[in-house]
Design an enzyme around this catalytic site. Structure first.
Site, PDB file in Angstrom:
ATOM      1  N   ARG A 101      59.070 -24.278  19.766  1.00  0.00           N
ATOM      2  CA  ARG A 101      59.625 -24.304  18.411  1.00  0.00           C
ATOM      3  C   ARG A 101      61.136 -24.438  18.500  1.00  0.00           C
ATOM      4  NH1 ARG A 101      58.228 -19.715  14.130  1.00  0.00           N
ATOM      5  NH2 ARG A 101      59.482 -18.474  15.535  1.00  0.00           N
ATOM      6  N   THR A 105      65.277 -25.280  13.333  1.00  0.00           N
ATOM      7  CA  THR A 105      64.434 -25.892  12.296  1.00  0.00           C
ATOM      8  C   THR A 105      63.038 -25.285  12.244  1.00  0.00           C
ATOM      9  OG1 THR A 105      63.537 -27.537  13.822  1.00  0.00           O
ATOM     10  CG2 THR A 105      65.610 -28.102  12.702  1.00  0.00           C
ATOM     11  N   ASP A 197      58.556 -11.859  20.515  1.00  0.00           N
ATOM     12  CA  ASP A 197      58.350 -13.186  21.100  1.00  0.00           C
ATOM     13  C   ASP A 197      57.290 -13.083  22.191  1.00  0.00           C
ATOM     14  OD1 ASP A 197      58.659 -15.471  22.927  1.00  0.00           O
ATOM     15  OD2 ASP A 197      60.356 -15.994  21.638  1.00  0.00           O
ATOM     16  N   ASP A 200      58.121 -14.565  25.763  1.00  0.00           N
ATOM     17  CA  ASP A 200      59.092 -13.742  26.501  1.00  0.00           C
ATOM     18  C   ASP A 200      58.450 -12.446  26.996  1.00  0.00           C
ATOM     19  OD1 ASP A 200      61.186 -15.499  26.317  1.00  0.00           O
ATOM     20  OD2 ASP A 200      62.000 -14.622  24.476  1.00  0.00           O
TER      21      ASP A 200
HETATM   22  C1  PRP Z   1      55.631 -19.409  19.934  1.00  0.00           C
HETATM   23  C2  PRP Z   1      54.137 -19.094  19.902  1.00  0.00           C
HETATM   24  C3  PRP Z   1      53.581 -20.292  19.165  1.00  0.00           C
HETATM   25  C4  PRP Z   1      54.668 -20.629  18.183  1.00  0.00           C
HETATM   26  C5  PRP Z   1      54.265 -20.095  16.835  1.00  0.00           C
HETATM   27  O1  PRP Z   1      55.913 -20.296  20.947  1.00  0.00           O
HETATM   28  O2  PRP Z   1      53.576 -18.895  21.151  1.00  0.00           O
HETATM   29  O3  PRP Z   1      53.298 -21.397  20.010  1.00  0.00           O
HETATM   30  O4  PRP Z   1      55.855 -19.941  18.640  1.00  0.00           O
HETATM   31  O5  PRP Z   1      55.164 -20.478  15.875  1.00  0.00           O
HETATM   32  P1  PRP Z   1      54.829 -21.490  14.700  1.00  0.00           P
HETATM   33  O6  PRP Z   1      53.524 -21.077  14.139  1.00  0.00           O
HETATM   34  O7  PRP Z   1      55.963 -21.280  13.700  1.00  0.00           O
HETATM   35  O8  PRP Z   1      54.838 -22.886  15.255  1.00  0.00           O
HETATM   36  P2  PRP Z   1      57.413 -20.736  21.303  1.00  0.00           P
HETATM   37  O9  PRP Z   1      57.789 -21.969  20.535  1.00  0.00           O
HETATM   38  O10 PRP Z   1      58.347 -19.569  21.143  1.00  0.00           O
HETATM   39  O11 PRP Z   1      57.297 -21.193  22.799  1.00  0.00           O
HETATM   40  P3  PRP Z   1      56.947 -20.321  24.115  1.00  0.00           P
HETATM   41  O12 PRP Z   1      55.471 -19.983  24.062  1.00  0.00           O
HETATM   42  O13 PRP Z   1      57.272 -21.270  25.218  1.00  0.00           O
HETATM   43  O14 PRP Z   1      57.806 -19.096  24.122  1.00  0.00           O
HETATM   44  N1  URA Z   2      56.464 -16.911  18.021  1.00  0.00           N
HETATM   45  C1  URA Z   2      56.439 -15.685  18.606  1.00  0.00           C
HETATM   46  O1  URA Z   2      56.354 -15.570  19.835  1.00  0.00           O
HETATM   47  N2  URA Z   2      56.505 -14.594  17.812  1.00  0.00           N
HETATM   48  C2  URA Z   2      56.608 -14.697  16.470  1.00  0.00           C
HETATM   49  O2  URA Z   2      56.663 -13.658  15.794  1.00  0.00           O
HETATM   50  C3  URA Z   2      56.634 -15.982  15.880  1.00  0.00           C
HETATM   51  C4  URA Z   2      56.542 -17.081  16.687  1.00  0.00           C
END
Ligand code: PRP
Ligand code: URA
Length: 206
Positions: A101, A105, A197, A200
């Site tokens: 994400r 944005t 997150d 993380d």
């Molecule tokens: C997080 C999570 C989802 C997304 C959800 O991933 O694991 O994939 O955000 O958000 P959304 O519904 O608004 O799209 P992130 O983009 O943080 O990537 P990561 O798993 O690599 O940390």
């Molecule tokens: N992605 C995450 O990892 N946590 C949230 O709360 C939203 C998006």
């Protein structure tokens, strides 16, 4: 359709995930355990086929799963759910979709994809702990549909109403499975109260 899997064991383990003091090791374990508990419900309506077998006592007619099952974790955080489900469905194939994400944005950006060839005829289960705006999940569903998948389920741990609405509007054919439906998103697009997150916390990157 939204399925909320509010089993006491799932609720108990989800509380461990939500606590800010839960460390990487315990977070990973609890996440996989919840995914395993959810496997039972997300596979409830899978079709069976008749097979003839021989027990030590006699020949008999019984049943086996009739379809391939393909798990598609959304990288990174979806990886934290794979082992919990393959423990119960060891024949499942695993595809990968990489999505991150944009922090400003909140739009999803795809950076990797690799699917097993059987995806067209399989029961496909997208795995991601978090359904926030729904952007990442919806983009992944669009990609899977372009690749020919027709039977898609979305399996998340915590969802926000905004994300559920988006998937229901854009993909009414996709069943959504959640352990908890939380209150809302905050200004940064995080689920409230959520668990922070997920990526993380699984990988210890913050
Ligand atoms: C997080 C999570 C989802 C997304 C959800 O991933 O694991 O994939 O955000 O958000 P959304 O519904 O608004 O799209 P992130 O983009 O943080 O990537 P990561 O798993 O690599 O940390
Ligand atoms: N992605 C995450 O990892 N946590 C949230 O709360 C939203 C998006």
């Amino acid at each position: 359709m939204l399925h909320l899997l509010e089993h006491p064991l799932i609720i108990h383990k989800l509380t461990q995930l939500r606590k800010k003091e839960t460390g990487t090791k315990d977070f990973r374990e609890a996440l996989n355990e919840i995914a395993g508990l959810m496997a039972f419900e997300i596979s409830r309506d899978l079709p069976l086929k008749q097979v003839q077998i021989e027990t030590p006592i006699k020949k008999c007619t019984t049943h086996e799963l009739a379809m391939n099952i393909v798990l598609v974790p959304i990288l990174r955080a979806g990886l934290g759910m794979v082992d919990g489900i393959t423990n119960l469905i060891p024949t499942a194939k695993v595809g990968h979709v990489g999505m991150y994400r944009d922090h400003e944005t909140l739009e999803p950006n795809e950076y990797y994809a690799k699917l097993p060839p059987c995806v067209k005829d399989a029961a496909v289960m997208i795995l991601d702990p978090m359904l926030a705006t729904g952007g990442s999940a919806s983009a992944t569903i669009n990609y899977l549909k372009r690749e020919g998948a027709t039977q898609i389920r979305l399996v998340c741990i915590v969802g926000a109403p905004e994300g559920v609405r988006k998937i229901e509007e854009e993909h009414p054919d996709v069943d959504i499975y959640l352990s908890a439906l939380d209150e809302k998103l905050n200004e940064q697009g995080y689920i409230v109260p959520g668990l922070g997150d997920a990526g993380d916390r699984i990988f210890g990157t913050k």
